[in-house]
Design a protein around this motif. Structure first.
Motif, PDB file in Angstrom:
ATOM      1  N   ALA A  43      34.719  35.150  44.346  1.00  0.00           N
ATOM      2  CA  ALA A  43      35.209  34.581  43.093  1.00  0.00           C
ATOM      3  C   ALA A  43      35.373  33.077  43.197  1.00  0.00           C
ATOM      4  O   ALA A  43      35.963  32.450  42.338  1.00  0.00           O
ATOM      5  CB  ALA A  43      36.533  35.236  42.705  1.00  0.00           C
ATOM      6  N   ASP A  53      46.067  36.568  36.090  1.00  0.00           N
ATOM      7  CA  ASP A  53      45.732  37.830  36.752  1.00  0.00           C
ATOM      8  C   ASP A  53      46.992  38.679  36.952  1.00  0.00           C
ATOM      9  O   ASP A  53      46.964  39.901  36.766  1.00  0.00           O
ATOM     10  CB  ASP A  53      45.083  37.566  38.113  1.00  0.00           C
ATOM     11  N   LYS A 107      36.020  40.964  39.780  1.00  0.00           N
ATOM     12  CA  LYS A 107      36.528  39.608  39.566  1.00  0.00           C
ATOM     13  C   LYS A 107      37.697  39.257  40.488  1.00  0.00           C
ATOM     14  O   LYS A 107      38.127  38.113  40.532  1.00  0.00           O
ATOM     15  CB  LYS A 107      36.949  39.436  38.100  1.00  0.00           C
ATOM     16  N   TRP A 121      41.073  44.380  33.307  1.00  0.00           N
ATOM     17  CA  TRP A 121      40.394  43.474  34.218  1.00  0.00           C
ATOM     18  C   TRP A 121      39.181  44.173  34.779  1.00  0.00           C
ATOM     19  O   TRP A 121      38.984  45.371  34.554  1.00  0.00           O
ATOM     20  CB  TRP A 121      41.350  43.045  35.337  1.00  0.00           C
TER      21      TRP A 121
END
Length: 463
Positions: free
Chosen positions: A20, A439, A58, A54
């Motif tokens: 990422a 996140d 990722k 999500w």
């Protein structure tokens, strides 16, 4: 270390993740993404057909490797042709000791053998007992058994996931030689109380800090508070080398003996004798390699910054989920000044989710793109114990009544650990805490929307 069930193994998760961005695990300012307006918690759970919170791919990949900055030292080692233990290993040991504030460090092949070496050189052998929590990876206990000693399980404090100091003294016998607190999940145990008990009963303290790199208790790095500490550098750990481990201590004589033991028993330092005259003790070969050390030096450069990011995100995520019904995040002891957060744990209570089982909760959470695990199985009841007790060496070393597995299981019951393992524990892995604040919000929102729709998710599970 086995963390995930068959639905999603931790190793598979780590292997499948794509990078990422190398900067994702560095300073907090480089991590933050703009907060999104999307109100995930108001949406239908993904398992019921709604959008996922999500996407798994990722999440920050692990381990992180910065080709531009990390490979120079490794390539120098490879091209030198000096691959067995030499100057690079010594450099890594010095840097690791300095990072911990310890006098000495000895690198070995893995964290398990760091524990084996420490126990062996503390002269804990057949007939001796070591007090240990049941909430840990099997390596903690196998290191005791490998030396012929007897593990005695002390139940945990479910709020902290750590060995409960209030239950230790009741397990001490004339055979007890050491207490082995495990800073499991990267969260420090209550070292003040443990050290006080050890001093009172003249016991050794071996810290299993294999998951607790740079964690602190009372501003002291864990692994440096007891008589010795042990660390792991396995690929999933916060300081990943693939495989590797280390013993740390301020006791020069002990560390010299450990070095000798891991090098065929050849004399070293204060050990009597000279190289070439023969081994001075029974030893084995657990030496670290130069290229492993080069990888470790590269990883160590960013460990402190990563640890700060994990702490910030863990504190933030904890604040977001603590008031969701049925969710009880970990508790830190008052003197914990820094966590390592190899794992982020919380306890799940299905009553707060309208009776939704933990297994179905985890399935729903994974559908949101949130990797998660139920953690350890009960360690103190597994068949490896009977297999060891039935061995010739154990039958020669212990009275028959001590090896009766049914009686042993009765003496070593840990009901709070049983409940934690079988019903309550939920984990997130450390690399997830290297993400952004957004996140963390997405994780919390995913849990919240499952909670709000728990009755429908529960119904789905019955079809």
């Amino acid at each position: 270390m086995k963390l995930f069930n068959q639905t999603l193994s931790r190793r598979t998760f780590l292997r499948q993740n794509s990078m990422a961005g190398l900067g994702v695990a560095m300073a907090g300012s480089s991590l933050a993404k703009p907060f999104e307006i999307r109100n995930i918690s108001a949406e239908k759970p993904a398992i019921l057909g709604g959008p996922s919170a999500w996407a798994e791919h990722k999440w920050p990949a692990w381990p992180i490797w910065d080709k531009e900055n990390d490979e120079k030292l490794v390539l120098e080692v490879l091209r030198s042709g000096v691959w067995s233990r030499a100057d690079m290993v010594t450099r890594f040991e010095k840097e690791w000791a300095e990072a911990l504030g310890a006098k000495r460090s000895l690198a070995v092949v893995n964290g398990t053998n760091a524990l084996v070496t420490t126990i062996n050189q503390m002269d804990i052998k057949a007939g001796d007992e070591v007090l240990v929590p049941p909430y840990t990876f099997i390596a903690t206990v196998s290191s005791i058994l490998s030396n012929g000693a007897m593990p005695v399980f002390v139940d945990i404090d479910p709020e902290t996931f750590q060995i409960d100091p209030a239950k230790i003294e009741a397990k001490i016998t004339s055979r007890t030689k050491a207490i082995m607190p495990v800073h499991i999940l990267g969260l420090p145990a209550d070292m003040d109380r443990i050290m006080a008990i050890a001093k009172k009963h003249n016991l050794l303290v071996i810290e299993d800090a294999c998951q607790a790199h740079l964690a602190e208790y009372d501003n002291k790095k864990v692994g440096t508070i007891g008589d010795a500490g042990c660390f792991s550098f396995q690929n999933s750990k916060n300081l990943p080398i693939g495989e590797g481990g280390a013993v740390v201590s301020n006791n020069d004589k002990f560390m010299d003996k450990c070095f000798s033991y891991t090098n065929f028993g050849n004399p070293y330092g204060t050990a009597v004798g000279a190289v070439g005259t023969g081994s001075v003790m029974q030893g084995t070969k657990l030496r670290f390699t130069e290229y492993q050390a080069a990888i470790g030096i590269a990883q160590l450069k960013r460990l402190d910054a990563q640890t700060t990011v994990r702490n910030d995100n863990a504190n933030y995520l904890k604040s977001l989920i603590k008031d969701i019904p049925g969710i009880t995040p970990y508790k830190l002891y008052d003197k914990v000044t820094r966590g390592a957060y190899h794992l982020f744990p919380f306890r799940y209570n299905k009553e707060g989710f309208k009776g939704l089982s933990r297994e179905d909760f985890l399935t729903a959470l994974r559908a949101e793109g949130i990797p998660c695990s139920s953690g350890y199985a009960t360690l103190n009841t597994q068949p490896y114990l009977k297999d060891t007790f039935d061995s010739k060496n154990y039958r020669k070393s212990y009275p028959k009544e001590m090896l009766d597995i049914n009686a042993y299981n009765e003496r070593n019951k840990c009901p709070l650990n049983d409940k934690l393992c079988k019903e309550e524990a939920v984990w997130f892995t450390q690399n997830m805490l290297l993400g952004s604040k957004t996140d963390m919000q997405d994780i919390a929102s995913a849990i919240e929307k499952i909670n709000k729709n728990a009755d429908k998710v529960k119904t789905l599970g019955k079809k």
